[in-house]
Design a protein around this motif. Structure first.
Motif, PDB file in Angstrom:
ATOM      1  N   ASP A 202       0.797  -1.228   0.000  1.00  0.00           N
ATOM      2  CA  ASP A 202       0.000   0.000   0.000  1.00  0.00           C
ATOM      3  C   ASP A 202       0.829   1.278   0.000  1.00  0.00           C
ATOM      4  N   GLY A 203       2.153   1.180   0.036  1.00  0.00           N
ATOM      5  CA  GLY A 203       3.000   2.363  -0.015  1.00  0.00           C
ATOM      6  C   GLY A 203       3.159   3.094   1.296  1.00  0.00           C
ATOM      7  N   SER A 204       2.601   2.571   2.384  1.00  0.00           N
ATOM      8  CA  SER A 204       2.735   3.245   3.673  1.00  0.00           C
ATOM      9  C   SER A 204       4.192   3.210   4.138  1.00  0.00           C
ATOM     10  N   ILE A 205       4.601   4.263   4.825  1.00  0.00           N
ATOM     11  CA  ILE A 205       5.979   4.377   5.285  1.00  0.00           C
ATOM     12  C   ILE A 205       6.190   3.509   6.525  1.00  0.00           C
ATOM     13  N   GLN A 206       7.149   2.599   6.431  1.00  0.00           N
ATOM     14  CA  GLN A 206       7.485   1.743   7.564  1.00  0.00           C
ATOM     15  C   GLN A 206       8.544   2.396   8.451  1.00  0.00           C
ATOM     16  N   TRP A 207       9.515   3.039   7.819  1.00  0.00           N
ATOM     17  CA  TRP A 207      10.504   3.842   8.546  1.00  0.00           C
ATOM     18  C   TRP A 207      11.228   4.729   7.555  1.00  0.00           C
ATOM     19  N   LYS A 208      11.914   5.758   8.066  1.00  0.00           N
ATOM     20  CA  LYS A 208      12.732   6.612   7.223  1.00  0.00           C
ATOM     21  C   LYS A 208      13.927   7.106   8.028  1.00  0.00           C
ATOM     22  N   ARG A 209      15.007   7.401   7.335  1.00  0.00           N
ATOM     23  CA  ARG A 209      16.215   7.911   7.973  1.00  0.00           C
ATOM     24  C   ARG A 209      16.757   9.075   7.150  1.00  0.00           C
ATOM     25  N   LYS A 210      17.153  10.136   7.822  1.00  0.00           N
ATOM     26  CA  LYS A 210      17.758  11.310   7.189  1.00  0.00           C
ATOM     27  C   LYS A 210      19.268  11.327   7.407  1.00  0.00           C
ATOM     28  N   GLN A 211      19.710  10.846   8.560  1.00  0.00           N
ATOM     29  CA  GLN A 211      21.131  10.811   8.886  1.00  0.00           C
ATOM     30  C   GLN A 211      21.453   9.567   9.699  1.00  0.00           C
ATOM     31  N   VAL A 212      22.733   9.218   9.694  1.00  0.00           N
ATOM     32  CA  VAL A 212      23.255   8.187  10.580  1.00  0.00           C
ATOM     33  C   VAL A 212      24.621   8.664  11.071  1.00  0.00           C
ATOM     34  N   GLU A 213      25.124   8.047  12.117  1.00  0.00           N
ATOM     35  CA  GLU A 213      26.476   8.348  12.568  1.00  0.00           C
ATOM     36  C   GLU A 213      27.443   7.344  11.958  1.00  0.00           C
ATOM     37  N   ALA A 214      28.593   7.845  11.498  1.00  0.00           N
ATOM     38  CA  ALA A 214      29.569   6.988  10.844  1.00  0.00           C
ATOM     39  C   ALA A 214      30.966   7.312  11.359  1.00  0.00           C
ATOM     40  N   ARG A 215      31.781   6.275  11.448  1.00  0.00           N
ATOM     41  CA  ARG A 215      33.174   6.462  11.854  1.00  0.00           C
ATOM     42  C   ARG A 215      34.026   6.767  10.617  1.00  0.00           C
ATOM     43  N   GLN A 216      35.171   7.378  10.832  1.00  0.00           N
ATOM     44  CA  GLN A 216      36.120   7.643   9.763  1.00  0.00           C
ATOM     45  C   GLN A 216      37.022   6.416   9.591  1.00  0.00           C
ATOM     46  N   GLU A 217      37.095   5.901   8.385  1.00  0.00           N
ATOM     47  CA  GLU A 217      37.902   4.712   8.132  1.00  0.00           C
ATOM     48  C   GLU A 217      39.346   4.924   8.590  1.00  0.00           C
ATOM     49  N   ASN A 218      39.883   3.897   9.293  1.00  0.00           N
ATOM     50  CA  ASN A 218      41.283   3.885   9.738  1.00  0.00           C
ATOM     51  C   ASN A 218      41.620   4.988  10.739  1.00  0.00           C
ATOM     52  N   ARG A 219      40.599   5.542  11.402  1.00  0.00           N
ATOM     53  CA  ARG A 219      40.867   6.522  12.454  1.00  0.00           C
ATOM     54  C   ARG A 219      40.105   6.089  13.702  1.00  0.00           C
ATOM     55  N   GLU A 220      40.740   5.207  14.451  1.00  0.00           N
ATOM     56  CA  GLU A 220      40.080   4.583  15.589  1.00  0.00           C
ATOM     57  C   GLU A 220      39.762   5.584  16.685  1.00  0.00           C
ATOM     58  N   THR A 221      40.542   6.659  16.790  1.00  0.00           N
ATOM     59  CA  THR A 221      40.339   7.605  17.891  1.00  0.00           C
ATOM     60  C   THR A 221      39.307   8.677  17.571  1.00  0.00           C
ATOM     61  N   ALA A 222      38.922   8.802  16.309  1.00  0.00           N
ATOM     62  CA  ALA A 222      37.957   9.841  15.929  1.00  0.00           C
ATOM     63  C   ALA A 222      36.549   9.426  16.346  1.00  0.00           C
ATOM     64  N   ASP A 223      35.779  10.370  16.865  1.00  0.00           N
ATOM     65  CA  ASP A 223      34.399  10.094  17.236  1.00  0.00           C
ATOM     66  C   ASP A 223      33.534   9.983  15.991  1.00  0.00           C
ATOM     67  N   PRO A 224      32.525   9.094  16.019  1.00  0.00           N
ATOM     68  CA  PRO A 224      31.582   9.047  14.895  1.00  0.00           C
ATOM     69  C   PRO A 224      30.889  10.392  14.720  1.00  0.00           C
ATOM     70  N   GLU A 282      38.087   6.447   3.081  1.00  0.00           N
ATOM     71  CA  GLU A 282      39.170   7.332   2.679  1.00  0.00           C
ATOM     72  C   GLU A 282      39.121   7.642   1.183  1.00  0.00           C
ATOM     73  N   ASP A 283      38.731   6.660   0.377  1.00  0.00           N
ATOM     74  CA  ASP A 283      38.690   6.836  -1.079  1.00  0.00           C
ATOM     75  C   ASP A 283      37.327   7.288  -1.581  1.00  0.00           C
ATOM     76  N   GLY A 284      36.398   7.592  -0.678  1.00  0.00           N
ATOM     77  CA  GLY A 284      35.098   8.106  -1.081  1.00  0.00           C
ATOM     78  C   GLY A 284      34.147   7.019  -1.555  1.00  0.00           C
ATOM     79  N   ALA A 285      32.930   7.438  -1.910  1.00  0.00           N
ATOM     80  CA  ALA A 285      31.898   6.515  -2.392  1.00  0.00           C
ATOM     81  C   ALA A 285      31.060   7.214  -3.447  1.00  0.00           C
TER      82      ALA A 285
END
Length: 465
Positions: A202-224, A282-285
């Motif tokens: 029926d096209g009803s919205i089950q969920w939606k997301r605008k943002q998520v938190e992500a870590r920086q690749e190969n930077r273990e000390t950086a906060d998401p 690091e190489d983008g997406a």
């Protein structure tokens, strides 16, 4: 190589919303599934979308393997679609294709549905949208600028329309386990889009997301940090939705001077939208993503020659590689060439050193049908079937013309686009033993064309959708 055993991941994320505008025919808003446990997400049967399946992997599982084709069952110059790429869905004996056809309006196109048996048109209807069709559970979905429209596969009758506040093209729908996933707003260059999960009925919205938190690749000390979504089709596998995100600290340099691309990937629970993991690469997406139960492949740059391969459970980088064109849970098919030239493909067994290579394969991506890899070889003007495991050439079909795409496949027929100097682009059905077609390319004894006089199966009131 990392540990391939399944590992549990923490599900975190923002509160989910079920608000939105729904213009529908006989629909109701479904209750939101509050479960946070991952589920096994199932694919629709057949070649359900332009990328073959919900994982975008251009792979059709077959119990008995793909037989050697020996006849042109039919050909059509009225089922050409919106581009020279593969842009059809093939499910349960029907081909679905969106194109301008007689229209001169860029946004007002037509959905045409033909029989795989002989190419005869079964029904057609106008649709506001240029994105390629997706088929699941008796419904065909087409995305436009501000809406997703659902039609009944039997007669083209309108099922529902979901409208969005969007001025950008909505991504091709990805269908899995009774739901469809689309990304609205934003572009491939920014991260302002929203990811929606819609109920397929029926096209009803089950969920939606605008943002998520992500870590920086190969930077273990950086906060998401929070990142948004790019306007690109998602991939669904193993109960997870894998989506391209934008932003983050990194901006990859890529293989071409002056080209820079940022972004990464996130994995969400397919039923709830809860984040499983997110990483900025690091190489983008860019905008292409392929997923399997074991790995996720993400194109890094627009040139299509570089990608990052991630563990599907953790998001950890496994390797960097040439871009994957097709895949199964065990095999990656990579291609080393720029569009529109030719180059070698390499077929690698994931997690091992086993591989084989074939040369002079045309840029447009190959596909996998059962245990057969099907690709186009330009020097011989032929379509070749390789044994997926060994690389042995199983069959070779020569033709007169230039291939534009391997568009789709079913259990015994390959559908491909062909351009000749003296003909418009054609859709050709190359089939294993069939009494409707005879001979090889150039034998015109059976060139069945769809009947454009077939009555439109949709209601007149649906023409605005």
């Amino acid at each position: 190589m990392p540990d391939w055993n399944r590992r549990s991941v923490l599900a975190t994320g923002a509160a989910l919303s079920t608000t939105g505008i729904l213009a529908a025919v006989g629909s109701t808003v479904a209750e939101e599934d509050a479960s946070t446990e991952g589920v096994a997400t199932g694919d629709p049967p057949g070649w359900s979308s332009v990328h073959g399946n919900a994982a975008n992997s251009r792979y059709l599982p077959l119990d008995d393997g793909f037989p050697e084709p020996n006849t042109i069952a039919w050909r059509s110059d009225t089922l050409y679609g919106v581009s020279n790429d593969g842009d059809i869905a093939v499910v349960d004996g029907r081909i679905y294709i969106v194109g301008e056809f007689e229209s001169t309006d860029y946004e007002q196109t037509e959905l045409r549905v033909a029989s795989t048996d002989d190419g005869t048109l079964e029904w057609k209807t106008e649709v506001t949208g240029r994105q390629r069709p997706t088929v699941a559970d008796g419904t065909v979905y087409v995305s436009g600028v501000d809406r997703v429209t659902a039609f009944d596969t039997e007669d083209g009758s309108l099922q529902w329309v979901r409208e969005f506040d969007s001025e950008q093209w909505i991504s091709n729908a990805t269908a899995a386990d009774g739901e469809i996933y689309v990304v609205t707003g934003g572009t491939r260059f920014n991260a302002d889009a929203t990811l929606y999960a819609l109920d397929g009925e029926d096209g009803s919205i089950q969920w939606k997301r605008k943002q998520v938190e992500a870590r920086q690749e190969n930077r273990e000390t950086a906060d998401p940090a929070p990142v948004g979504f790019k306007s690109a089709p998602v991939a669904v596998a193993n109960g997870s939705v894998y989506a391209i995100t934008g932003g983050g600290e990194f901006k990859g340099s890529g293989s071409k001077p002056g080209l820079q691309w940022n972004g990464g990937v996130t994995a969400l629970d397919a039923k709830t939208g809860e984040k499983q993991w997110g990483v900025v690469l690091e190489d983008g997406a860019f905008i292409k993503i392929i997923a399997t139960d074991a790995f996720v492949c993400v194109q890094n740059m627009p040139d299509g020659l570089e990608e990052t391969v991630l563990d599907s459970e953790t998001g950890e980088t496994v390797l960097t590689s040439n871009s994957t064109r097709a895949a199964t849970a065990d095999v990656r098919v990579t291609h080393d060439t720029f569009r529109p030239s030719s180059g070698p493909i390499t077929v690698s067994t994931y997690g091992t050193d086993d591989s084989w290579t074939a040369s002079d394969i045309y840029y447009f991506p190959p596909l996998i049908a059962g245990d057969t890899l099907i690709a186009t070889r330009t020097s011989e003007s032929s379509i070749v079937g390789f044994d997926l495991e060994s690389g042995t050439e199983k069959w070779n079909w020569e033709f007169d013309g230039t291939p534009h795409a391997l568009a789709g496949v079913d259990e015994n027929t390959l559908y491909f686009k062909l351009y000749k100097a003296d003909r418009p682009t054609e859709l050709i059905a190359l089939r294993a033993s069939d009494d409707r077609g005879e001979g090889r390319e150039g034998d015109d004894r059976d060139e069945t064309e769809p009947d454009d006089d077939t009555e439109d199966g949709s209601d007149e009131s649906d023409s605005d959708c």
